[in-house]
Design an enzyme around this catalytic site. Structure first.
Site, short mmCIF file in Angstrom:
data_model
loop_
_atom_site.label_atom_id
_atom_site.label_comp_id
_atom_site.label_asym_id
_atom_site.label_seq_id
_atom_site.Cartn_x
_atom_site.Cartn_y
_atom_site.Cartn_z
N ARG B 128 0.80 -1.23 0.00
CA ARG B 128 0.00 0.00 0.00
C ARG B 128 0.83 1.28 0.00
O ARG B 128 0.27 2.37 0.05
CB ARG B 128 -0.98 -0.01 1.17
CG ARG B 128 -1.93 -1.20 1.08
CD ARG B 128 -3.15 -1.08 1.96
NE ARG B 128 -4.06 -2.17 1.64
CZ ARG B 128 -4.03 -3.37 2.21
NH1 ARG B 128 -3.15 -3.64 3.16
NH2 ARG B 128 -4.89 -4.30 1.86
N THR B 172 1.60 -5.60 4.44
CA THR B 172 1.19 -4.94 3.20
C THR B 172 1.10 -3.42 3.33
O THR B 172 0.89 -2.72 2.35
CB THR B 172 -0.20 -5.44 2.76
OG1 THR B 172 -1.10 -5.29 3.86
CG2 THR B 172 -0.17 -6.89 2.32
N SER B 187 -0.47 -7.94 8.97
CA SER B 187 -1.68 -8.59 8.48
C SER B 187 -1.69 -10.04 8.96
O SER B 187 -0.66 -10.55 9.40
CB SER B 187 -1.71 -8.58 6.95
OG SER B 187 -1.52 -7.29 6.45
N TRP B 238 -3.25 -3.83 10.08
CA TRP B 238 -2.76 -3.84 8.70
C TRP B 238 -2.94 -2.56 7.90
O TRP B 238 -2.69 -2.56 6.69
CB TRP B 238 -3.31 -5.02 7.94
CG TRP B 238 -4.80 -5.22 7.94
CD1 TRP B 238 -5.55 -5.78 8.95
CD2 TRP B 238 -5.73 -4.89 6.90
NE1 TRP B 238 -6.87 -5.82 8.58
CE2 TRP B 238 -7.01 -5.28 7.34
CE3 TRP B 238 -5.61 -4.31 5.64
CZ2 TRP B 238 -8.16 -5.11 6.56
CZ3 TRP B 238 -6.75 -4.13 4.87
CH2 TRP B 238 -8.01 -4.53 5.34
N ASP B 298 -15.87 -10.23 11.31
CA ASP B 298 -14.71 -9.77 10.54
C ASP B 298 -14.75 -8.26 10.29
O ASP B 298 -14.29 -7.78 9.27
CB ASP B 298 -14.62 -10.52 9.19
CG ASP B 298 -13.29 -10.28 8.48
OD1 ASP B 298 -12.29 -10.04 9.18
OD2 ASP B 298 -13.25 -10.30 7.24
N ASP B 300 -12.99 -5.63 10.80
CA ASP B 300 -11.72 -4.95 11.07
C ASP B 300 -11.97 -3.45 11.16
O ASP B 300 -12.60 -2.89 10.27
CB ASP B 300 -10.74 -5.13 9.90
CG ASP B 300 -10.29 -6.56 9.71
OD1 ASP B 300 -11.13 -7.38 9.36
OD2 ASP B 300 -9.09 -6.83 9.90
N TRP B 467 -13.20 -0.20 -5.11
CA TRP B 467 -12.31 -0.77 -4.09
C TRP B 467 -11.09 0.13 -3.86
O TRP B 467 -10.10 -0.28 -3.27
CB TRP B 467 -11.88 -2.18 -4.51
CG TRP B 467 -11.66 -3.10 -3.38
CD1 TRP B 467 -10.44 -3.51 -2.89
CD2 TRP B 467 -12.65 -3.72 -2.55
NE1 TRP B 467 -10.62 -4.34 -1.82
CE2 TRP B 467 -11.97 -4.49 -1.58
CE3 TRP B 467 -14.05 -3.69 -2.52
CZ2 TRP B 467 -12.63 -5.23 -0.60
CZ3 TRP B 467 -14.70 -4.42 -1.55
CH2 TRP B 467 -14.00 -5.19 -0.61
#
Lengths: 110, 567
Positions: B128, B172, B187, B238, B298, B300, B467
């Site tokens: 990233r 990442t 991650s 992450w 999930d 996050d 995305w």
């Protein structure tokens, strides 16, 4: 075909059949066990019941059924093509690879 | 000026190289529009640039000036860093320095990682972005190293191991540079890991501190984990945190609990799904806010914490905005973590009946109670959340938060989790984890939202989910990209699409803008990949074949595009 060849085939045929009978069941691999292994290790990339558009990973329903050794090699050592198939040789045993091959041959329809 | 440079040099513990940037430069990143020195275009991560050369009136004349091929087919989520005419970008296995004027390569630093690594990378083989300080570029490797590279030559200067793929960890994110340390997270929340955050000395790579964000035995918070469950409890870290230099607090998010099946870790499970306010010198947690205690879904909450000062109920507040994956838009007081606002911003949410403003805790819905009793449900939002990793932006001009958002449900059936090396440790039946979309509705919206109400002033729907990140500008524009390849500019006031350009592959990157010799440029990565591309075809195919078809037609191929106004 020469007579010698025919002779050999006649001898080899029954011999192979006997060998297959004597060989441990695992050498052929169990599709059921293969499915369990698949659902543990492979499903996340290759999809439930091998259904997968091919965008993330190889569509295993299209894997050539005659190419057992290619299958074993690719799963053991991984394969780098357009995308990357990670190697599993450090985790999966020879028998487990046989089970996975047996399951792969069902095209996910077990 | 000399004093400032010297001061920064002392802090960083090294002599300043001529022309290299300093901690003060990083601090001033928002004000200095001729560079992009930090992830989020400023430590406050507003992803807002005051530049207005390119604006709502003339954006129709925006044209590409160059395209730079990354020679790579993985997903491109990297945010560029721009300093003194050089752009630094990352892929999963390389760092590139590019001459911004010509679009030509200056150097490439190639990295390798073991081929086994992708086994434990759930959501796309990506990187990233980088961070820079004093002639050094910092980045992480997929297999768990932090490395420093010379910005001048591209040579590796140091390498420090943070985590091991054998334990399910990968990396990442872009590092965060603070005066005290280069900070990184990990991650691996789906692979039986225990999240942590590290501090590194920028000059040497020496390990300064580690903070496990799941407390161990004897530490406060460990009592929120039954038995040994804390050892594999998840809480990955992450995404890069933001930083307030005046309060000297780093705001870092933590991810989902592991396994997802929360009945196997009854309790609040500190500090999963939280924002942590930390001291960059030590990693000490000064305050925390946990969004979804004992989260099974999930959710996050690693996504950006946007630091802005807002007037709330007649009082000026040092605020923190968090567009949460759990479907609520939160505003906290960033001095102490006090909850100020929590409003639903997605249309479809059934896991909770709201947030109790007194306790700050979500109220379990009937659906969630059923699931906790073992029943199969369809939860909204599904595991992708109301918003995933892709960063939102905030414009002080409009007062709106701009974010790509999702309306995707997911089948959820808890089963007994199994911890097996190299595989998902989630404890749900993956064959039931199918995605659901609402018929006749879009499942992805770019939304311009009021942070105090969560209400969208405007929204634009998409057929394939967006995305990538958003960026807001003083020119009254919001930029973002589509996975079908279009890079787009919208009117920040009303969401009208003003411009678009087809970049060839799908966009999941983070746009930036800056000036070179007084001319404004916009840059974004193109290159499809990431979690949606991985999982939507596998788990959404039955319910939305038309989306899968559109998505899988998009070809991979990473590159960076740079745009300017036609003269």
């Amino acid at each position: 075909m020469s007579a010698r060849w025919i002779n050999r085939l006649c001898l080899a045929g029954p011999l192979l059949a006997v060998m297959a009978l004597l060989a441990p069941a695992s050498a052929a691999g169990s599709a059921e066990t293969g499915r369990e292994l698949y659902n543990t290790y492979c499903v996340i990339c290759h999809g439930p019941n091998m259904v997968n558009s091919g965008a993330r990973a190889f569509d295993l329903r299209k894997f050539p059924l005659g190419a057992r050794s290619r299958f074993i090699k690719s799963v053991k050592d991984g394969k780098k093509g357009r995308n990357e198939m990670p190697p599993w040789g450090d985790i999966l045993t020879k028998e487990e690879l046989d089970h996975l091959w047996a399951y792969t041959k069902t095209r996910g329809k077990l | 000026m000399l004093k400032r440079v010297l001061c920064a040099a002392v802090i960083a513990g090294m002599p300043v190289v001529a022309g290299a940037q300093t901690i003060d430069d990083l601090k001033n990143d928002v004000a200095t529009t001729d560079s992009v020195l930090t992830l989020g275009m400023g430590w406050d991560q507003t992803r807002y640039s005051a530049l207005e050369q390119i604006n709502a009136d003339n954006v129709g004349r925006l044209v590409p000036v160059w395209n730079y091929s990354l020679g790579d087919n993985r997903g491109q989520e990297s945010q560029p860093i721009v300093h003194k005419g050089v752009m630094y970008v990352t892929t999963h296995d390389a760092t590139h320095a590019i001459d911004v004027k010509t679009g030509r390569n200056i150097w490439v630093n190639q990295i390798e990682y073991p081929p086994e690594t992708p086994r434990i990378v759930c959501c796309g083989i990506v990187n990233r972005g980088a961070a820079i300080l004093d002639g050094r570029l910092f980045r992480v490797t997929l297999d768990g190293n932090v490395i420093a590279i010379s910005t001048e030559t591209g040579e590796e200067l140091w390498r420090s191991a943070a985590a091991s793929i054998d334990d399910g960890y990968s990396m990442t994110l872009a590092p965060l540079v603070t005066p005290a340390a280069v900070i990184t997270g990990v991650s691996g929340g789906e692979y039986g890991t225990r999240g942590f955050i590290d501090g590194w000395e920028p000059t040497t790579g020496r390990h300064l501190w580690r903070k496990y964000v799941i407390p161990g035995p004897g530490e406060k918070g460990n009592e929120t984990w039954p038995g040994d469950t804390w050892k594999h409890g998840g809480a990955p870290t992450w995404i890069t945190g933001s930083y307030d230099p005046e309060l000297n607090l780093v705001y870092w998010g933590t991810g989902n609990g592991g396994p997802w099946n929360a009945e196997f870790r009854k309790g609040d499970n500190l500090y999963i799904t939280s924002t942590l306010a930390m001291r960059p010198e030590t990693g000490e947690i000064v305050w925390h806010y946990q969004y979804s205690p004992n989260d099974p879904y999930d959710y996050d909450e690693v996504g950006e914490n946007i630091l802005v000062d807002l007037e709330i109920d007649g009082k000026k507040r040092k605020a923190l905005i968090h567009v949460a994956r759990n479907g609520y838009l939160y505003v906290l007081d960033r001095t102490n973590g006090e909850l100020l606002r929590a409003n639903q911003y997605v249309k479809h949410l059934n896991w909770a009946d709201g947030i109790d403003m007194k306790t700050g805790r979500p109220i379990d819905s009937e659906i969630t109670k059923k699931m906790r009793a073992g029943e199969e449900i369809v939860v909204w939002p599904g595991a992708f959340g109301g918003k995933n990793w892709f960063p939102a932006s905030y414009s002080p001009k409009t007062g709106l938060v701009y974010s790509n958002t999702l309306e995707i449900g997911m089948g959820y059936k808890p089963v007994e989790p199994k911890l097996v090396k190299g595989t998902f440790y989630v404890g749900i039946d993956m064959s039931k984890a199918l995605f659901y979309l609402k018929e006749g509705e879009k499942h992805s919206y770019l939304r311009g939202m009021d942070p105090l109400t969560g209400k969208a002033k405007w929204e634009v729907g998409f057929d394939v989910a967006n995305w990538g990140g958003t960026m807001a500008t003083g020119g009254g524009l919001v930029f973002t990209g589509a996975q079908t390849g279009e890079f787009m500019a919208f009117d920040a006031e009303n969401g009208k699409k003003l411009w678009q350009f087809q970049t060839g592959s799908g966009i999941i990157g983070q746009p930036v803008t800056y000036t070179i010799d007084g001319v404004q440029y916009v840059t974004v990565a193109s290159g499809i990949g990431g979690a949606y591309r991985n999982y939507f075809p596998l788990l959404g195919g039955v319910n939305a074949p038309e989306v899968v078809e559109k998505l899988t037609k998009v070809q991979p191929g990473g590159s960076f595009w740079t745009f300017a106004l036609l003269k």
